[in-house]
Design an enzyme around this catalytic site. Structure first.
Site, PDB file in Angstrom:
ATOM      1  N   ARG A   1       0.895  -1.136  -0.006  1.00 28.44           N
ATOM      2  CA  ARG A   1      -0.090  -0.053  -0.034  1.00 28.44           C
ATOM      3  C   ARG A   1       0.933   1.086   0.082  1.00 28.44           C
ATOM      4  NH1 ARG A   1       2.196   2.057   3.645  1.00 28.44           N
ATOM      5  NH2 ARG A   1       0.604   3.679   3.741  1.00 28.44           N
TER       6      ARG A   1
ATOM      7  N   ALA B   1       0.862   5.346  -2.135  1.00 30.71           N
ATOM      8  CA  ALA B   1       0.487   5.358  -3.844  1.00 30.71           C
ATOM      9  C   ALA B   1       1.804   5.071  -4.567  1.00 30.71           C
ATOM     10  CB  ALA B   1       0.170   6.665  -4.034  1.00 30.71           C
TER      11      ALA B   1
ATOM     12  N   GLN C   1      -2.073   2.536   9.859  1.00 27.53           N
ATOM     13  CA  GLN C   1      -0.764   2.582   9.098  1.00 27.53           C
ATOM     14  C   GLN C   1       0.371   3.591  10.002  1.00 27.53           C
ATOM     15  OE1 GLN C   1      -3.780   2.974   7.883  1.00 27.53           O
ATOM     16  NE2 GLN C   1      -3.852   2.464   5.780  1.00 27.53           N
TER      17      GLN C   1
ATOM     18  N   ASP D   1      -2.348  10.745  -2.232  1.00 24.02           N
ATOM     19  CA  ASP D   1      -2.903   9.748  -3.186  1.00 24.02           C
ATOM     20  C   ASP D   1      -3.157  10.272  -4.667  1.00 24.02           C
ATOM     21  OD1 ASP D   1      -3.226   8.520  -0.404  1.00 24.02           O
ATOM     22  OD2 ASP D   1      -2.927   6.885  -1.961  1.00 24.02           O
TER      23      ASP D   1
ATOM     24  N   ASN E   1      -5.570  12.366   0.653  1.00 24.72           N
ATOM     25  CA  ASN E   1      -4.781  11.521   1.310  1.00 24.72           C
ATOM     26  C   ASN E   1      -5.553  10.639   2.278  1.00 24.72           C
ATOM     27  OD1 ASN E   1      -1.812  10.541   2.016  1.00 24.72           O
ATOM     28  ND2 ASN E   1      -2.308  11.896   3.956  1.00 24.72           N
ATOM     29  N   LYS E   2      -4.717   9.979   3.373  1.00 21.56           N
ATOM     30  CA  LYS E   2      -5.371   8.989   3.972  1.00 21.56           C
ATOM     31  C   LYS E   2      -6.645   9.790   4.779  1.00 21.56           C
ATOM     32  CE  LYS E   2      -5.343   5.596   4.404  1.00 21.56           C
ATOM     33  NZ  LYS E   2      -6.400   4.764   3.730  1.00 21.56           N
TER      34      LYS E   2
HETATM   35  O1  MRU Z   1      -4.653   3.078   2.145  1.00 21.02           O
HETATM   36  P1  MRU Z   1      -3.088   3.502   2.135  1.00 21.02           P
HETATM   37  O2  MRU Z   1      -2.511   2.965   3.168  1.00 21.02           O
HETATM   38  O3  MRU Z   1      -2.677   3.108   0.810  1.00 21.02           O
HETATM   39  O4  MRU Z   1      -3.023   4.925   2.163  1.00 21.02           O
HETATM   40  C1  MRU Z   1      -1.744   5.707   2.071  1.00 21.02           C
HETATM   41  C2  MRU Z   1      -1.715   7.117   2.037  1.00 21.02           C
HETATM   42  O5  MRU Z   1      -2.649   7.722   2.446  1.00 21.02           O
HETATM   43  C3  MRU Z   1      -0.349   7.520   2.130  1.00 21.02           C
HETATM   44  O6  MRU Z   1      -0.175   8.742   2.739  1.00 21.02           O
HETATM   45  C4  MRU Z   1      -0.097   8.042   0.636  1.00 21.02           C
HETATM   46  O7  MRU Z   1      -0.470   6.961  -0.319  1.00 21.02           O
HETATM   47  C5  MRU Z   1       1.171   8.487   0.443  1.00 21.02           C
HETATM   48  S1  MRU Z   1       2.418   7.125   0.414  1.00 21.02           S
HETATM   49  C6  MRU Z   1       4.021   7.956  -0.241  1.00 21.02           C
END
Ligand code: MRU
Length: 362
Positions: free
Chosen positions: A48, A50, A198, A239, A249-250
């Site tokens: 996981r 991006a 996470q 993302d 983003n998350k």
């Molecule tokens: O659901 P996830 O764990 O894939 O979400 C990840 C995020 O939101 C990160 O902040 C984003 O992908 C950037 S990773 C460099």
């Protein structure tokens, strides 16, 4: 980190990843071979973040293409496109997934006059290039990000935009790692990041294993640590960034941005240019993934914590409005509002680099 986040085992025709759903309890490497296994690993967040999703998709479509047995380009391309669309359906918000798959598709199309074996070789090269570029991109983001910090700063981050989400360094963590090398002694606060944790499972683990001073807080504590004066800057990943700077983003990121504004703390989004989607005008056009209710009601708990049958809303991402963002840090420099204009300059630099590399290759 002892292991790579995503690796290709060419001889075994498999992608090797660390199953991130088991961290930090267990470091288990798993192998992905089929389209279904790759799709599931992305959907279930075994891999996981991006950029890491993009790299996995690139290796994935290469392996699937390698398995297409035909010498006819039309048959090859039809099957390639079918597998590509399938992988692309695994998660909707991180634009790096479709970006990496589109790069791979362009390789097919550009080389269509060549033999199928040569197209497969070109696909392999492109997948490795996507991974290698990611390391350079994160390093550059780290250097630009570090220029905004001073020794001893308190930094808050949300989710995991670390090495586990990329090929190396991470994006939001890159300035932290580079600062660590220079003895900056940052004090990092990691939001646990409900519902999939996470921050607690990955960021706290990653940073503490690297010797960074990291304190884990629950998501609802970030305003408090800001008010206490412990935070000098917020660094998050993303993302998808829309053309106007709105950033997905998350889930929970926008709440952090609102609090940072209240306490006059700069809020920085670390964004590889591959995550800036200039075809999406504003954040309202970003497709936000919704995930199963069980992630909120029972996952990670010893026993279910919510009443049976309760209605649950579980969006995996939110959009931070561009006016809450102090700057977007890319591998080609730091973009500030108005973002439409500053992104133009960033992409101009990217194009110049591409042309320079092309000239050198000739
Ligand atoms: O659901 P996830 O764990 O894939 O979400 C990840 C995020 O939101 C990160 O902040 C984003 O992908 C950037 S990773 C460099």
């Amino acid at each position: 980190m002892e292991y790579e986040t995503v690796e290709l085992d060419e001889k075994d025709n498999s992608i090797v990843i660390i199953d991130q759903t088991l961290l930090p309890r267990k470091t288990e490497l798993i192998r992905l071979r089929t389209a279904q296994e790759i799709w599931d690993a992305i959907y279930l967040l075994k891999v996981r973040g991006a950029p890491a999703i993009g790299v996995t998709a690139a290796f994935g479509i290469y392996l699937l293409a390698k398995g297409i047995e035909t010498e006819d380009y039309d048959i090859f391309y039809k099957e390639f496109a079918r597998q590509k669309d399938y992988l692309n359906s695994s998660r909707p918000t991180a634009v790096n997934l479709s970006w990496a798959l589109r790069r791979m598709e362009n390789i097919c199309v550009k080389n269509q006059e060549k033999r199928i074996g040569e197209i497969k070789e070109a696909l392999k090269e492109e997948a490795f290039a996507i991974k290698e570029e990611d390391t350079w991109v994160c390093r550059m983001i780290g250097e630009y990000g570090l220029s905004l910090l001073k020794p001893g700063d308190g930094i808050l981050t949300h989710c995991n935009a670390g090495q586990l989400a990329t090929s190396k360094y991470g994006t939001a963590t890159a300035p932290i790692y580079l600062g660590q090398e220079k003895g900056y002694h940052f004090r990092v606060f990691a939001d646990e990041t409900r519902p999939l944790l996470q921050g607690a499972r990955l960021t706290a683990y990653e940073l503490s294993s690297s010797g960074v001073d990291v304190t884990l807080i629950c998501d609802n504590m970030s305003a408090m640590v800001m008010k206490n004066g412990w935070i000098n800057a917020v660094f998050v990943g993303c993302d998808r960034v829309a053309a106007n700077g709105d950033t997905a983003n998350k889930i929970g990121t926008s709440l952090v941005a609102v609090a940072a504004k209240r306490y006059n703390i700069p809020f920085y989004v670390c964004a590889p240019t591959s995550t800036i989607d200039r075809d999406t005008e504003t954040g309202s056009q970003i497709h936000i993934e919704e995930r199963p209710a069980e992630e909120v009601t029972e996952m990670w708990y010893k026993e279910r914590m919510a009443p049976e049958g309760i209605k649950v809303y579980n969006p995996a991402f939110d959009v931070t409005d561009h006016d809450l963002i102090t700057a977007v840090i890319t591998e080609f420099g730091i973009a500030r509002a108005p973002f439409e204009i500053s992104f133009q300059e960033i992409f101009k630099r990217k194009e110049e680099k591409r042309r320079g590399a092309e000239k050198e290759a000739d």
